[in-house]
Design a protein around this motif. Structure first.
Motif: not given
Length: 80
Positions: A34-51, A68-76
């Motif tokens: 629930k906390v993570i969903i809340e944070r993702l819903n309030s975010s404009k973009a997601l930065l995935y750092i591949h480690t 991705h389902a929210l159709k927001n920007k994802i940067c890898v």
């Protein structure tokens, strides 16, 4: 990375930094999601750092898929 982005006036959320006390990795449950969903819903973009840690995370695929389902920007980003 967080400090660099923050210095450019980009507000960065990192779960293990911002929600250190409420998101105990060893106690993951419905409330964690629930906390993570809340944070993702309030975010404009997601930065995935591949480690190796992010690659082996149980949460990362779920977070990427949800965002991705929210159709927001994802940067890898590949640090190498």
């Amino acid at each position: 990375m967080k400090a660099v982005l923050n210095s450019d006036d980009i507000n960065v959320y990192v779960d293990w930094v911002t929600d250190r006390n409420s998101l105990k990795r060893e106690l993951t449950n419905v409330n964690t999601a629930k906390v993570i969903i809340e944070r993702l819903n309030s975010s404009k973009a997601l930065l995935y750092i591949h480690t190796s840690s992010s690659f082996n995370s149980k949460w990362t695929p779920w977070e990427l898929g949800y965002f991705h389902a929210l159709k927001n920007k994802i940067c890898v980003y590949y640090p190498e």
